[in-house]
Design a protein around this motif. Structure first.
Motif, PDB file in Angstrom:
ATOM      1  N   ARG A 172     -10.621  -0.171  -9.295  1.00 57.58           N
ATOM      2  CA  ARG A 172     -10.058  -0.500  -8.437  1.00 57.58           C
ATOM      3  C   ARG A 172      -9.380   1.324  -8.003  1.00 57.58           C
ATOM      4  O   ARG A 172      -9.061   2.098  -8.400  1.00 57.58           O
ATOM      5  CB  ARG A 172      -8.489  -0.883  -8.603  1.00 57.58           C
ATOM      6  CG  ARG A 172      -8.734  -2.699  -9.069  1.00 57.58           C
ATOM      7  CD  ARG A 172      -7.762  -3.265  -9.719  1.00 57.58           C
ATOM      8  NE  ARG A 172      -8.065  -5.318  -9.722  1.00 57.58           N
ATOM      9  CZ  ARG A 172      -8.503  -5.410 -11.187  1.00 57.58           C
ATOM     10  NH1 ARG A 172      -9.236  -4.961 -11.553  1.00 57.58           N
ATOM     11  NH2 ARG A 172      -9.153  -6.817 -10.872  1.00 57.58           N
ATOM     12  N   VAL A 173      -9.819   1.239  -6.485  1.00 53.98           N
ATOM     13  CA  VAL A 173      -9.143   2.657  -5.803  1.00 53.98           C
ATOM     14  C   VAL A 173      -8.612   1.942  -4.674  1.00 53.98           C
ATOM     15  O   VAL A 173      -8.540   0.856  -3.811  1.00 53.98           O
ATOM     16  CB  VAL A 173     -10.990   2.757  -5.011  1.00 53.98           C
ATOM     17  CG1 VAL A 173     -11.662   3.510  -6.280  1.00 53.98           C
ATOM     18  CG2 VAL A 173     -11.334   2.509  -4.525  1.00 53.98           C
ATOM     19  N   LEU A 233       1.085  -1.064   0.072  1.00 57.29           N
ATOM     20  CA  LEU A 233      -0.093  -0.072  -0.313  1.00 57.29           C
ATOM     21  C   LEU A 233       0.848   1.334  -0.006  1.00 57.29           C
ATOM     22  O   LEU A 233       0.506   2.379  -0.417  1.00 57.29           O
ATOM     23  CB  LEU A 233      -0.616   0.006   0.972  1.00 57.29           C
ATOM     24  CG  LEU A 233      -2.116  -0.622   1.191  1.00 57.29           C
ATOM     25  CD1 LEU A 233      -2.521  -0.685   2.563  1.00 57.29           C
ATOM     26  CD2 LEU A 233      -2.977  -0.301   0.010  1.00 57.29           C
ATOM     27  N   GLU A 234       1.830   1.395   0.763  1.00 55.25           N
ATOM     28  CA  GLU A 234       2.636   2.529   0.755  1.00 55.25           C
ATOM     29  C   GLU A 234       3.410   2.714  -0.648  1.00 55.25           C
ATOM     30  O   GLU A 234       3.133   3.605  -0.923  1.00 55.25           O
ATOM     31  CB  GLU A 234       3.850   2.180   1.707  1.00 55.25           C
ATOM     32  CG  GLU A 234       4.810   3.391   2.468  1.00 55.25           C
ATOM     33  CD  GLU A 234       6.040   3.141   2.806  1.00 55.25           C
ATOM     34  OE1 GLU A 234       7.021   4.622   2.788  1.00 55.25           O
ATOM     35  OE2 GLU A 234       5.810   2.441   3.565  1.00 55.25           O
ATOM     36  N   ARG A 235       3.884   1.933  -1.643  1.00 56.91           N
ATOM     37  CA  ARG A 235       4.401   2.124  -2.942  1.00 56.91           C
ATOM     38  C   ARG A 235       3.230   2.282  -3.873  1.00 56.91           C
ATOM     39  O   ARG A 235       3.329   3.111  -4.481  1.00 56.91           O
ATOM     40  CB  ARG A 235       4.967   0.118  -2.997  1.00 56.91           C
ATOM     41  CG  ARG A 235       5.598   0.850  -4.832  1.00 56.91           C
ATOM     42  CD  ARG A 235       7.454  -0.360  -4.125  1.00 56.91           C
ATOM     43  NE  ARG A 235       6.542  -0.271  -6.425  1.00 56.91           N
ATOM     44  CZ  ARG A 235       7.329  -1.799  -6.528  1.00 56.91           C
ATOM     45  NH1 ARG A 235       7.685  -2.759  -5.575  1.00 56.91           N
ATOM     46  NH2 ARG A 235       6.664  -1.796  -7.958  1.00 56.91           N
ATOM     47  N   ILE A 236       2.136   1.792  -3.767  1.00 61.75           N
ATOM     48  CA  ILE A 236       1.061   2.158  -4.417  1.00 61.75           C
ATOM     49  C   ILE A 236       0.368   3.564  -4.098  1.00 61.75           C
ATOM     50  O   ILE A 236       0.265   4.466  -4.779  1.00 61.75           O
ATOM     51  CB  ILE A 236      -0.011   1.416  -3.832  1.00 61.75           C
ATOM     52  CG1 ILE A 236       0.101  -0.480  -4.555  1.00 61.75           C
ATOM     53  CG2 ILE A 236      -1.779   2.005  -4.842  1.00 61.75           C
ATOM     54  CD1 ILE A 236      -1.200  -0.775  -4.292  1.00 61.75           C
ATOM     55  N   LEU A 237       0.286   3.973  -2.945  1.00 61.65           N
ATOM     56  CA  LEU A 237      -0.088   5.449  -1.943  1.00 61.65           C
ATOM     57  C   LEU A 237       0.760   6.430  -2.437  1.00 61.65           C
ATOM     58  O   LEU A 237       0.660   7.882  -3.689  1.00 61.65           O
ATOM     59  CB  LEU A 237      -0.005   5.570  -0.990  1.00 61.65           C
ATOM     60  CG  LEU A 237      -1.284   4.754  -0.204  1.00 61.65           C
ATOM     61  CD1 LEU A 237      -1.015   5.859   0.972  1.00 61.65           C
ATOM     62  CD2 LEU A 237      -2.628   5.807  -0.636  1.00 61.65           C
ATOM     63  N   SER A 238       2.703   5.683  -2.773  1.00 66.09           N
ATOM     64  CA  SER A 238       3.432   7.147  -2.792  1.00 66.09           C
ATOM     65  C   SER A 238       3.155   6.922  -4.691  1.00 66.09           C
ATOM     66  O   SER A 238       3.558   7.961  -4.607  1.00 66.09           O
ATOM     67  CB  SER A 238       4.405   6.394  -2.580  1.00 66.09           C
ATOM     68  OG  SER A 238       5.556   5.543  -2.961  1.00 66.09           O
ATOM     69  N   GLY A 239       2.993   6.083  -5.227  1.00 59.17           N
ATOM     70  CA  GLY A 239       2.875   6.060  -6.797  1.00 59.17           C
ATOM     71  C   GLY A 239       1.920   6.819  -7.420  1.00 59.17           C
ATOM     72  O   GLY A 239       1.786   7.613  -8.092  1.00 59.17           O
ATOM     73  N   CYS A 280      -1.049   5.215   5.043  1.00 60.90           N
ATOM     74  CA  CYS A 280      -0.698   4.085   4.762  1.00 60.90           C
ATOM     75  C   CYS A 280      -1.954   2.976   6.030  1.00 60.90           C
ATOM     76  O   CYS A 280      -2.540   1.865   5.583  1.00 60.90           O
ATOM     77  CB  CYS A 280       0.341   3.257   5.227  1.00 60.90           C
ATOM     78  SG  CYS A 280       1.165   3.653   3.303  1.00 60.90           S
ATOM     79  N   GLY A 281      -2.189   3.551   7.221  1.00 58.82           N
ATOM     80  CA  GLY A 281      -2.757   2.610   8.035  1.00 58.82           C
ATOM     81  C   GLY A 281      -4.180   2.919   8.163  1.00 58.82           C
ATOM     82  O   GLY A 281      -5.232   2.678   8.715  1.00 58.82           O
ATOM     83  N   CYS A 282      -4.523   4.422   7.108  1.00 64.06           N
ATOM     84  CA  CYS A 282      -6.067   4.480   6.949  1.00 64.06           C
ATOM     85  C   CYS A 282      -6.441   3.860   5.613  1.00 64.06           C
ATOM     86  O   CYS A 282      -7.534   4.369   4.762  1.00 64.06           O
ATOM     87  CB  CYS A 282      -6.511   5.977   7.407  1.00 64.06           C
ATOM     88  SG  CYS A 282      -5.871   6.870   8.820  1.00 64.06           S
ATOM     89  N   ALA A 283      -5.263   3.667   4.556  1.00 61.46           N
ATOM     90  CA  ALA A 283      -6.108   2.613   3.414  1.00 61.46           C
ATOM     91  C   ALA A 283      -6.187   1.602   3.366  1.00 61.46           C
ATOM     92  O   ALA A 283      -5.769   0.639   3.873  1.00 61.46           O
ATOM     93  CB  ALA A 283      -4.448   3.103   2.830  1.00 61.46           C
ATOM     94  N   ARG A 284      -6.982   0.849   2.360  1.00 64.98           N
ATOM     95  CA  ARG A 284      -6.826  -0.631   2.316  1.00 64.98           C
ATOM     96  C   ARG A 284      -7.247  -0.320   0.810  1.00 64.98           C
ATOM     97  O   ARG A 284      -7.438   0.526   0.208  1.00 64.98           O
ATOM     98  CB  ARG A 284      -8.456  -1.045   2.698  1.00 64.98           C
ATOM     99  CG  ARG A 284      -9.616  -0.103   2.362  1.00 64.98           C
ATOM    100  CD  ARG A 284     -11.276  -0.612   3.360  1.00 64.98           C
ATOM    101  NE  ARG A 284     -11.538  -0.496   3.012  1.00 64.98           N
ATOM    102  CZ  ARG A 284     -13.050  -0.261   1.810  1.00 64.98           C
ATOM    103  NH1 ARG A 284     -12.298  -1.083   1.210  1.00 64.98           N
ATOM    104  NH2 ARG A 284     -13.707  -0.080   1.626  1.00 64.98           N
ATOM    105  N   LEU A 331      -8.661   7.305  -3.977  1.00 62.90           N
ATOM    106  CA  LEU A 331      -7.725   6.711  -5.138  1.00 62.90           C
ATOM    107  C   LEU A 331      -7.459   6.263  -5.936  1.00 62.90           C
ATOM    108  O   LEU A 331      -7.837   5.016  -5.902  1.00 62.90           O
ATOM    109  CB  LEU A 331      -6.974   6.977  -4.258  1.00 62.90           C
ATOM    110  CG  LEU A 331      -6.038   8.049  -3.327  1.00 62.90           C
ATOM    111  CD1 LEU A 331      -6.538   8.150  -1.639  1.00 62.90           C
ATOM    112  CD2 LEU A 331      -4.528   8.518  -3.434  1.00 62.90           C
ATOM    113  N   LEU A 332      -8.768   6.965  -7.407  1.00 57.66           N
ATOM    114  CA  LEU A 332      -8.748   5.920  -8.364  1.00 57.66           C
ATOM    115  C   LEU A 332      -7.646   5.764  -8.320  1.00 57.66           C
ATOM    116  O   LEU A 332      -6.694   6.048  -9.305  1.00 57.66           O
ATOM    117  CB  LEU A 332      -9.560   6.836  -9.196  1.00 57.66           C
ATOM    118  CG  LEU A 332     -10.201   6.253 -10.194  1.00 57.66           C
ATOM    119  CD1 LEU A 332     -11.227   5.411 -10.164  1.00 57.66           C
ATOM    120  CD2 LEU A 332     -10.797   7.447 -10.971  1.00 57.66           C
TER     121      LEU A 332
END
Length: 153
Positions: free
Chosen positions: A103-104, A4-10, A26-30, A52-53
């Motif tokens: 996918r989000v 998730l961290e890599r996905i969010l940072s990208g 990241c602690g708030c993401a899924r 985040l789309l």
């Protein structure tokens, strides 16, 4: 394996975010997935998610009695929706519907608000990222309104 961290940072919204803030976010993401034509949110529902789309398209729609739903914005990969998680009373002011397989990354709004409240530097950084989106959408809506008005003059 993609974290998730890599996905969010990208994702463009979080791109360049301080690593410490990114770890907190990241602690708030899924990950989440929606089928074509599936509603993601309805006007009036609690706005407890921010999206985040990553893949697919989402139609943002408003309904008027006797007129049905009207799409005012279609979003694609790299965009965000659901900014109402930040503003009381935390309610959706429109419908969001997946147009195709979508996918989000779903961000828990309450969790993210709490982290922004606990770390005002993070909150300010998130706000600086959200405001251009809000302003752009207001401008887009204004132009659509002007087009609609001019078409009936």
């Amino acid at each position: 394996m993609e974290t998730l961290e890599r996905i969010l940072s990208g994702h463009p919204f979080f791109e360049g975010l301080d690593k410490t803030f990114l770890e907190l976010a990241c602690g708030c993401a899924r990950n989440a997935r929606f089928e074509a034509e599936q509603f993601i949110a309805h006007e009036g529902d609690p706005a407890d998610q921010f999206y985040l789309l990553r893949e697919g398209r989402v139609a943002l729609q408003v309904s008027a009695p006797g007129r049905g739903a009207a799409t005012f914005l279609t979003l694609g990969p790299g965009e965000v929706f659901g900014v109402n998680w930040l503003v009381p009373p935390y309610r959706w002011t429109y419908d969001a519907r997946a147009l195709d397989l979508t996918r989000v990354i779903a961000m828990d709004g309450k969790c993210l608000r709490g982290k922004c409240e606990a770390d005002h530097h993070m909150g300010y950084d998130i706000m600086k990222r959200l405001m251009p989106i809000v302003i752009d959408r207001l401008h887009t809506t204004r132009l659509q309104f002007l087009d609609l008005y001019n078409a009936h003059v």
